[in-house]
Design a protein around this motif. Structure first.
Motif, PDB file in Angstrom:
ATOM      1  N   ASP A  77      -2.875  14.757   4.782  1.00  0.00           N
ATOM      2  CA  ASP A  77      -2.360  13.724   4.138  1.00  0.00           C
ATOM      3  C   ASP A  77      -0.904  13.530   4.296  1.00  0.00           C
ATOM      4  N   ASP A  78      -0.074  14.695   4.885  1.00  0.00           N
ATOM      5  CA  ASP A  78       1.122  14.497   5.144  1.00  0.00           C
ATOM      6  C   ASP A  78       1.194  13.674   6.706  1.00  0.00           C
ATOM      7  N   PHE A  79       0.497  13.952   7.431  1.00  0.00           N
ATOM      8  CA  PHE A  79       0.393  13.134   8.689  1.00  0.00           C
ATOM      9  C   PHE A  79      -0.159  11.498   8.394  1.00  0.00           C
ATOM     10  N   LEU A  80      -1.017  11.383   7.518  1.00  0.00           N
ATOM     11  CA  LEU A  80      -1.205  10.045   7.162  1.00  0.00           C
ATOM     12  C   LEU A  80       0.115   9.367   6.528  1.00  0.00           C
ATOM     13  N   ASP A  81       0.687   9.851   5.613  1.00  0.00           N
ATOM     14  CA  ASP A  81       1.801   9.339   5.094  1.00  0.00           C
ATOM     15  C   ASP A  81       2.872   9.055   6.150  1.00  0.00           C
ATOM     16  N   ARG A  82       3.198  10.216   6.979  1.00  0.00           N
ATOM     17  CA  ARG A  82       4.020   9.879   8.133  1.00  0.00           C
ATOM     18  C   ARG A  82       3.694   8.881   8.949  1.00  0.00           C
ATOM     19  N   SER A 100       0.801  -1.163   0.055  1.00  0.00           N
ATOM     20  CA  SER A 100      -0.023  -0.047   0.035  1.00  0.00           C
ATOM     21  C   SER A 100       1.255   1.099   0.071  1.00  0.00           C
ATOM     22  N   LEU A 101       1.937   1.195   0.662  1.00  0.00           N
ATOM     23  CA  LEU A 101       2.795   2.369   0.748  1.00  0.00           C
ATOM     24  C   LEU A 101       3.610   2.545  -0.683  1.00  0.00           C
ATOM     25  N   ALA A 102       3.679   1.583  -1.278  1.00  0.00           N
ATOM     26  CA  ALA A 102       4.746   1.908  -2.558  1.00  0.00           C
ATOM     27  C   ALA A 102       3.632   2.175  -3.686  1.00  0.00           C
ATOM     28  N   ASP A 103       2.312   2.074  -3.640  1.00  0.00           N
ATOM     29  CA  ASP A 103       1.526   2.517  -4.687  1.00  0.00           C
ATOM     30  C   ASP A 103       1.176   4.001  -4.822  1.00  0.00           C
ATOM     31  N   PRO A 104       1.677   4.626  -5.799  1.00  0.00           N
ATOM     32  CA  PRO A 104       1.724   5.848  -6.019  1.00  0.00           C
ATOM     33  C   PRO A 104       0.328   6.403  -6.566  1.00  0.00           C
ATOM     34  N   SER A 105      -0.439   5.299  -6.970  1.00  0.00           N
ATOM     35  CA  SER A 105      -1.895   5.823  -7.541  1.00  0.00           C
ATOM     36  C   SER A 105      -3.057   6.088  -6.324  1.00  0.00           C
ATOM     37  N   LEU A 106      -2.583   5.558  -5.309  1.00  0.00           N
ATOM     38  CA  LEU A 106      -3.386   5.566  -4.028  1.00  0.00           C
ATOM     39  C   LEU A 106      -3.441   6.806  -3.498  1.00  0.00           C
ATOM     40  N   THR A 107      -4.609   7.564  -3.084  1.00  0.00           N
ATOM     41  CA  THR A 107      -4.600   8.689  -2.169  1.00  0.00           C
ATOM     42  C   THR A 107      -4.229   8.232  -0.782  1.00  0.00           C
ATOM     43  N   PRO A 108      -3.772   9.169   0.028  1.00  0.00           N
ATOM     44  CA  PRO A 108      -3.162   8.583   1.415  1.00  0.00           C
ATOM     45  C   PRO A 108      -4.448   8.200   2.043  1.00  0.00           C
TER      46      PRO A 108
END
Length: 182
Positions: free
Chosen positions: A168-173, A35-43
């Motif tokens: 979104d930054d929070f979710l990614d981190r 899931s982290l590697a898929d750039p097509s997904l939104t956070p």
């Protein structure tokens, strides 16, 4: 002699159970890496895949009621999370974070009224709490004001401070286990 067979049988069952748990943990880890590697997904989509569970989200009418209740406009990325990934109940993830359902989301100001040792700060009526860690060791809130901190995520821990520039930054981190948000 029967007790030896009984103990051996229990040992094998325990070994099989530990192996199944290890395999389950590895499957979860692989799903999360994917899931982290898929750039097509939104956070928010990434978070759902990372959790491995569907979520009902909420409708526009419920979001408008939340905005009206606090006289705010939700930041776009936080709104997207609420629509797509918000849990329906008291969902705890594997990391010990409880992601609040819509009925539990409230302003920091409103939450502070329930705690005599905690005083609200200016602007806390526009900061919405959305998750807490290990039964309120700390929590996170998104700034819904129209000021310069709009959309930023605040760590609420007694020494409150902003830890992410956007939801979104929070979710990614969060999904990358970035300790700077804690």
């Amino acid at each position: 002699m029967g007790w030896i067979a009984d103990r051996f049988s229990k040992w094998r069952a325990g070994r099989r159970e530990r192996q199944e748990i290890a395999e389950s943990v590895e499957r979860d880890a692989a799903r999360r890496r994917e899931s982290l590697a898929d750039p097509s997904l939104t956070p928010s989509e990434r978070l759902l895949q990372w959790w491995g569970e569907p979520s009902p989200g909420v409708g526009d009418d419920q979001l408008e009621q939340l905005e009206s209740r606090y006289s705010i406009r939700l930041p776009d990325d936080f709104r997207a999370y609420l629509k797509a990934a918000m849990p329906a109940g008291n969902e705890w993830d594997a990391e010990g974070t409880r992601w609040w359902p819509l009925g539990d989301i409230k302003s920091i100001h409103e939450e502070s009224k329930a705690h005599s040792y905690w005083e609200a700060e200016a602007g806390d009526d526009k900061r919405l709490l959305f998750a807490d860690y290990l039964i309120w060791c700390w929590a996170w809130a998104v700034d819904c004001s129209d000021g310069p901190n709009r959309g930023r995520v605040l760590l609420v821990s007694g020494a409150n401070h902003y830890v992410a520039d956007s939801f979104d930054d929070f979710l990614d981190r969060y999904m990358r286990n970035d300790r700077s948000i804690c």
